[in-house]
Structure formats: structure tokens, C-alpha cells
Design an enzyme around this catalytic site. Structure first.
Site, PDB file in Angstrom:
ATOM      1  N   CYS A 126      12.502  -3.724 -27.402  1.00  0.00           N
ATOM      2  CA  CYS A 126      11.712  -4.179 -26.244  1.00  0.00           C
ATOM      3  C   CYS A 126      10.557  -3.239 -25.920  1.00  0.00           C
ATOM      4  O   CYS A 126       9.671  -3.593 -25.145  1.00  0.00           O
ATOM      5  CB  CYS A 126      12.611  -4.342 -25.026  1.00  0.00           C
ATOM      6  SG  CYS A 126      14.004  -5.419 -25.351  1.00  0.00           S
ATOM      7  N   HIS A 163       8.800  -4.252 -18.554  1.00  0.00           N
ATOM      8  CA  HIS A 163       9.541  -5.121 -19.466  1.00  0.00           C
ATOM      9  C   HIS A 163      10.352  -6.109 -18.634  1.00  0.00           C
ATOM     10  O   HIS A 163      10.989  -5.735 -17.652  1.00  0.00           O
ATOM     11  CB  HIS A 163      10.449  -4.267 -20.350  1.00  0.00           C
ATOM     12  CG  HIS A 163      11.387  -5.088 -21.180  1.00  0.00           C
ATOM     13  ND1 HIS A 163      10.949  -6.161 -21.917  1.00  0.00           N
ATOM     14  CD2 HIS A 163      12.730  -4.995 -21.370  1.00  0.00           C
ATOM     15  CE1 HIS A 163      11.991  -6.695 -22.536  1.00  0.00           C
ATOM     16  NE2 HIS A 163      13.077  -6.021 -22.215  1.00  0.00           N
ATOM     17  N   ASN A 222      14.039 -12.676 -21.283  1.00  0.00           N
ATOM     18  CA  ASN A 222      13.698 -11.443 -21.996  1.00  0.00           C
ATOM     19  C   ASN A 222      13.235 -11.816 -23.410  1.00  0.00           C
ATOM     20  O   ASN A 222      14.016 -12.321 -24.213  1.00  0.00           O
ATOM     21  CB  ASN A 222      14.951 -10.548 -22.033  1.00  0.00           C
ATOM     22  CG  ASN A 222      14.716  -9.225 -22.751  1.00  0.00           C
ATOM     23  OD1 ASN A 222      13.712  -9.039 -23.422  1.00  0.00           O
ATOM     24  ND2 ASN A 222      15.670  -8.319 -22.613  1.00  0.00           N
TER      25      ASN A 222
HETATM   26  C1  LIG Z   1      23.804  -8.647 -18.588  1.00  0.00           C
HETATM   27  C2  LIG Z   1      23.815  -8.484 -17.079  1.00  0.00           C
HETATM   28  C3  LIG Z   1      22.928  -9.531 -16.444  1.00  0.00           C
HETATM   29  C4  LIG Z   1      25.230  -8.681 -16.575  1.00  0.00           C
HETATM   30  O1  LIG Z   1      25.281  -8.464 -15.186  1.00  0.00           O
HETATM   31  P1  LIG Z   1      26.497  -7.613 -14.571  1.00  0.00           P
HETATM   32  O2  LIG Z   1      26.341  -7.631 -13.133  1.00  0.00           O
HETATM   33  O3  LIG Z   1      26.491  -6.283 -15.272  1.00  0.00           O
HETATM   34  O4  LIG Z   1      27.744  -8.487 -14.963  1.00  0.00           O
HETATM   35  P2  LIG Z   1      29.049  -8.080 -15.770  1.00  0.00           P
HETATM   36  O5  LIG Z   1      28.731  -7.941 -17.209  1.00  0.00           O
HETATM   37  O6  LIG Z   1      29.687  -6.934 -15.075  1.00  0.00           O
HETATM   38  O7  LIG Z   1      29.927  -9.349 -15.534  1.00  0.00           O
HETATM   39  C5  LIG Z   1      30.405  -9.673 -14.237  1.00  0.00           C
HETATM   40  C6  LIG Z   1      31.275 -10.889 -14.383  1.00  0.00           C
HETATM   41  O8  LIG Z   1      30.448 -12.016 -14.698  1.00  0.00           O
HETATM   42  C7  LIG Z   1      30.940 -12.641 -15.873  1.00  0.00           C
HETATM   43  N1  LIG Z   1      29.819 -13.168 -16.620  1.00  0.00           N
HETATM   44  C8  LIG Z   1      29.115 -12.558 -17.599  1.00  0.00           C
HETATM   45  N2  LIG Z   1      28.153 -13.380 -18.030  1.00  0.00           N
HETATM   46  C9  LIG Z   1      28.264 -14.514 -17.303  1.00  0.00           C
HETATM   47  C10 LIG Z   1      27.537 -15.719 -17.281  1.00  0.00           C
HETATM   48  N3  LIG Z   1      26.498 -15.958 -18.095  1.00  0.00           N
HETATM   49  N4  LIG Z   1      27.917 -16.667 -16.399  1.00  0.00           N
HETATM   50  C11 LIG Z   1      28.949 -16.483 -15.581  1.00  0.00           C
HETATM   51  N5  LIG Z   1      29.679 -15.352 -15.551  1.00  0.00           N
HETATM   52  C12 LIG Z   1      29.330 -14.376 -16.407  1.00  0.00           C
HETATM   53  C13 LIG Z   1      31.664 -11.547 -16.638  1.00  0.00           C
HETATM   54  O9  LIG Z   1      32.615 -12.119 -17.511  1.00  0.00           O
HETATM   55  C14 LIG Z   1      32.317 -10.781 -15.513  1.00  0.00           C
HETATM   56  O10 LIG Z   1      33.474 -11.475 -15.090  1.00  0.00           O
HETATM   57  P3  LIG Z   1      34.791 -10.658 -14.686  1.00  0.00           P
HETATM   58  O11 LIG Z   1      34.364  -9.821 -13.497  1.00  0.00           O
HETATM   59  O12 LIG Z   1      35.750 -11.742 -14.368  1.00  0.00           O
HETATM   60  O13 LIG Z   1      35.118  -9.822 -15.882  1.00  0.00           O
HETATM   61  C15 LIG Z   1      23.353  -7.073 -16.701  1.00  0.00           C
HETATM   62  O14 LIG Z   1      24.318  -6.113 -17.053  1.00  0.00           O
HETATM   63  C16 LIG Z   1      22.052  -6.689 -17.342  1.00  0.00           C
HETATM   64  O15 LIG Z   1      21.026  -7.273 -17.069  1.00  0.00           O
HETATM   65  N6  LIG Z   1      22.062  -5.657 -18.169  1.00  0.00           N
HETATM   66  C17 LIG Z   1      20.855  -5.120 -18.777  1.00  0.00           C
HETATM   67  C18 LIG Z   1      20.225  -6.154 -19.623  1.00  0.00           C
HETATM   68  C19 LIG Z   1      18.991  -5.639 -20.219  1.00  0.00           C
HETATM   69  O16 LIG Z   1      18.185  -5.089 -19.532  1.00  0.00           O
HETATM   70  N7  LIG Z   1      18.856  -5.823 -21.498  1.00  0.00           N
HETATM   71  C20 LIG Z   1      17.718  -5.534 -22.217  1.00  0.00           C
HETATM   72  C21 LIG Z   1      17.228  -4.178 -22.087  1.00  0.00           C
HETATM   73  S1  LIG Z   1      15.934  -4.172 -23.112  1.00  0.00           S
END
Ligand SMILES: CC(C)(COP(=O)(O)OP(=O)(O)OC[C@H]1O[C@@H](n2cnc3c(N)ncnc32)[C@H](O)[C@@H]1OP(=O)(O)O)[C@@H](O)C(=O)NCCC(=O)NCCS
Length: 343
Positions: free
Chosen positions: A118, A259, A289
Site C-alpha cells: 500500500c 492511504h 482499499n
Molecule cells: C479488519 C478490521 C476492519 C477488523 O476490525 P476489528 O474491529 O479489528 O474486528 P475484529 O477482527 O476484532 O473482529 C470483531 C468481530 O467481528 C467479526 N467480523 C470480522 N469480520 C466481519 C465481517 N466482515 N462481518 C461481520 N463480522 C465480522 C469477527 O469475527 C469478530 O467476531 P468475534 O468477536 O465474535 O470473534 C480492522 O482490524 C482493520 O481495519 N485493520 C487494519 C486493516 C488495514 O488497514 N489493512 C491494510 C493496511 S495497508
């Protein structure tokens, strides 16, 4: 600001967004998710999906042609082409070589790809900046092109809702006007954290893709929470680093183009820099993204919307797999008088 002449500036921008939209509602028919979760956790409402024949070089060539047209130069004037991508399906020939031919650039000019996930566009700007300043080239074409839906695991709801396809390009040129264009740049990487966000071959054969989507040999894997924390910390540091290097403050900056990964990450960076969210260009709600393409897509959109005026300080900042990161500070300038531009 510290920058010797020659200066290196963005002369033209171009973008290509595939026409097909994939909404959160569409994704809820593929994995167990819903619009509310995706919007509140990431800020994304929809993303674009490339047509079957729109490989990254095809997306990139369309953005490149637009950038050359907007730069108001001939394809024959380009003497260097560099592409950032993590989703090219054929390592050789490179995306850059394919685009060289597709756009009708001169045979014989150097063309190569880089992999910086990215952060790819920030790396491209820095590479082009130094190659142009060194004096061997006058006009570089830099392109970030991604078909991330081709490396998406459609069974993983925590990643498949985040990514989209698109391409952005810039013509970057040398000029003799001091203190314009790219004022400073910071780049970094931390390979020890590489496994937290990767694009690697699958462990098991892929199940058939959902209708109208593709599966490739590689897939994205991400430990979302760790990536999130690192992204906020490192992008904030990179912004402070480049501002300090250039003798500027966040308050001096007119527009920040981060980004486009997650609205909560952008919110947190705005808090760290103590800058209003209105200063940030945001389009992740419509494109998700798009990895390296994210910053040039947002930059091109901001420019098209008239959000960038001559003399404005524009700050670009990225973080991505590798880990990699970078930030660039630009004093926006375009030649009103062609005589100012080194020929
Ligand atoms: C991926 C992201 C959106 C997830 O958000 P989060 O708040 O960390 O969520 P979690 O991974 O802790 O998941 C929370 C819950 O939602 C659930 N969940 C995950 N994806 C889901 C979806 N698409 N729909 C519904 N529920 C979902 C998980 O299973 C988890 O359930 P549980 O609590 O029963 O285990 C976030 O971590 C993120 O944006 N990370 C960085 C991404 C990024 O910047 N990437 C590129 C960098 S270049």
C-alpha cells in the site's frame, strides 16, 4: 523548506476505476456479514471490481493514458516508467513493460515494477524524484495498478470486505523552479512484521469463486488488529518525520491524502496530528482499499474536485504490508509557462 533545484513536480494525474460496483449488500450474499458491520468497522460502502480482461496492466494503462493527456505532453516525451503493484499475475514481463507498449511510449526507455504494497505510490514518487533530480530523465510516468479482487479470499469475511480494484498514475517532471513540487519524503520498512499482512500462495486449493468474481493463486492474509495499531502509529510518525524534514507543521498543510484502508485509522491519525478531518481526502467509502492505487486515486479525485490550489502544501502518507510506509510533502505547482520546464 529544504530542496535544491532542480525541483520535481507532478505534471499530470490520471485514474481508472472499473465500472462494476460490489456493494456491502452484495458481499452479505457471499460471506456472513452485513452493511452495518462493514461501514462501522471500516467506513467502506462499496468497492470496484475489474472485468475479467482488466488485469493490472490494463487498469494501469488506462490511468497512464489519462495522466499523459492531463500533463499535456506526448507519450514520446516520457523517458522512464515505473509501476507499483502486488496483484500482477505475470511477474515477467513486468506491468511497466506491458504498459510501455499499451500506451505507445518510446521503445528503449527503462521500465520496471516495484513491490511496496500500500506504500507503493510513495515509494514511486521517491524513486522518480531521485532519478529525475540526478539528471538522466525529464518526465517519468509512475503508475499504481491493483486488481485486489484477484488475490482476495472470498471465504474470509475479515478481509474480503476491505479490498477493491483500480489504478492511478502521475507524470512527474523536472523543472528549474526552486522549492516547488516534492519538498521531502520519508520511507521505511520493517520486514520482521511481514507475516501480519501478506499476499502468499494458498495452503489449500481454492473453492470456486462466487459468481462474477475471480480466485487467484495467491491470497491476502491479515492480522487486522495488529495491522491497525501499527498503521496509526507509523503513519502519524511518518507525517511528523516529513514535516520536520521540510521545516513545516501539520497546520501549514492544506490537504492530507492518507492511504484509504479504514476510516477509523484516518480518524486516529487526524487526532494524532491534531488536524480536522475536513483536511483529509477520503474516498474509501466508494473504493475500499486499493493498496498502492489508493493514494493516486484519491489525489486525482481531489485535484479533479478543485481541492488543490497552486502553492498548497499537500501531504501524502501510506502504510502497508511488508511492513512498508512512507510520506511525501508536496508544494503543488504546475508550469504556467512551458519555458520554466527543463526540456
Ligand atoms: C479488519 C478490521 C476492519 C477488523 O476490525 P476489528 O474491529 O479489528 O474486528 P475484529 O477482527 O476484532 O473482529 C470483531 C468481530 O467481528 C467479526 N467480523 C470480522 N469480520 C466481519 C465481517 N466482515 N462481518 C461481520 N463480522 C465480522 C469477527 O469475527 C469478530 O467476531 P468475534 O468477536 O465474535 O470473534 C480492522 O482490524 C482493520 O481495519 N485493520 C487494519 C486493516 C488495514 O488497514 N489493512 C491494510 C493496511 S495497508
Amino acid at each position: 523548506m529544504r530542496t535544491p533545484t532542480p525541483s520535481v513536480f507532478i505534471r499530470g494525474l490520471g485514474a481508472y476505476k472499473p465500472s462494476r460496483r460490489l456493494t456491502n449488500e452484495d458481499l452479505s450474499k457471499i460471506v456472513e456479514t452485513n452493511d452495518e458491520w462493514i461501514r462501522t468497522r471500516s467506513g467502506i460502502s462499496e468497492r470496484r471490481v475489474a472485468a475479467p480482461d482488466e488485469t493490472p496492466d490494463v487498469l494501469g494503462a488506462k490511468a497512464a493514458a489519462a495522466a499523459i493527456e492531463n500533463a499535456r505532453i506526448s507519450p514520446q516525451d516520457i523517458d522512464l516508467i515505473i509501476v507499483a503493484t502486488i496483484s500482477n499475475d505475470t511477474p515477467v514481463p513486468s506491468c511497466a513493460c506491458r504498459i510501455q507498449t499499451a500506451v505507445g511510449l518510446r521503445p528503449g526507455i527503462p521500465a520496471f515494477d516495484i513491490v511496496a504494497a500500500c506504500s507503493g505510490f510513495i515509494y514511486l514518487l521517491q524513486i522518480a524524484n531521485h532519478m529525475l533530480r540526478a539528471g538522466d530523465y525529464r518526465n517519468a510516468l509512475i503508475i499504481a495498478a491493483e486488481r485486489l479482487t484477484g488475490v482476495t479470499d472470498w471465504t474470509d469475511r475479515s478481509t474480503c470486505v476491505l479490498f477493491g480494484d483500480g489504478a492511478g498514475a502521475a507524470v512527474v517532471s523536472r523543472c528549474d523552479v526552486p522549492y516547488v513540487g516534492i519538498l521531502g519524503n520519508v520511507l521505511g520498512a520493517d520486514g520482521a512484521k511481514g507475516d501480519l499482512l501478506s499476499v502468499k500462495p494458498r495452503d489449500v486449493p481454492a473453492p470456486p469463486p462466487p459468481p462474477g468474481l475471480t480466485v487467484g493463486a495467491n491470497i491476502v492474509r491479515m492480522t487486522g488488529k495488529e495491522v491497525f495499531k501499527n498503521a496509526v502509529r507509523v503513519m502519524s510518525q511518518a507525517c511528523r518525520g516529513v514535516l520536520e524534514k521540510c521545516g513545516a507543521t501539520a497546520g501549514d498543510v492544506s490537504l492530507i491524502i492518507p492511504h484509504q484502508a479504514n476510516m477509523r485509522i484516518i480518524d486516529a491519525i487526524a487526532g494524532e496530528l491534531e488536524q480536522p478531518l475536513e483536511k483529509f481526502k477520503i474516498n474509501l467509502d466508494r473504493f475500499g482499499n486499493t493498496s498502492a492505487a489508493s493514494i493516486p486515486l484519491a489525489l486525482e479525485e481531489a485535484w479533479t474536485e478543485g481541492r488543490i490550489r497552486p502553492g498548497d502544501l499537500v501531504l501524502l502518507v501510506a502504510f502497508g504490508g511488508g511492513f512498508t510506509w512512507g510520506a511525501t510533502l508536496i508544494r503543488w505547482w504546475q508550469p504556467e509557462d512551458a519555458a520554466n520546464v527543463a526540456q
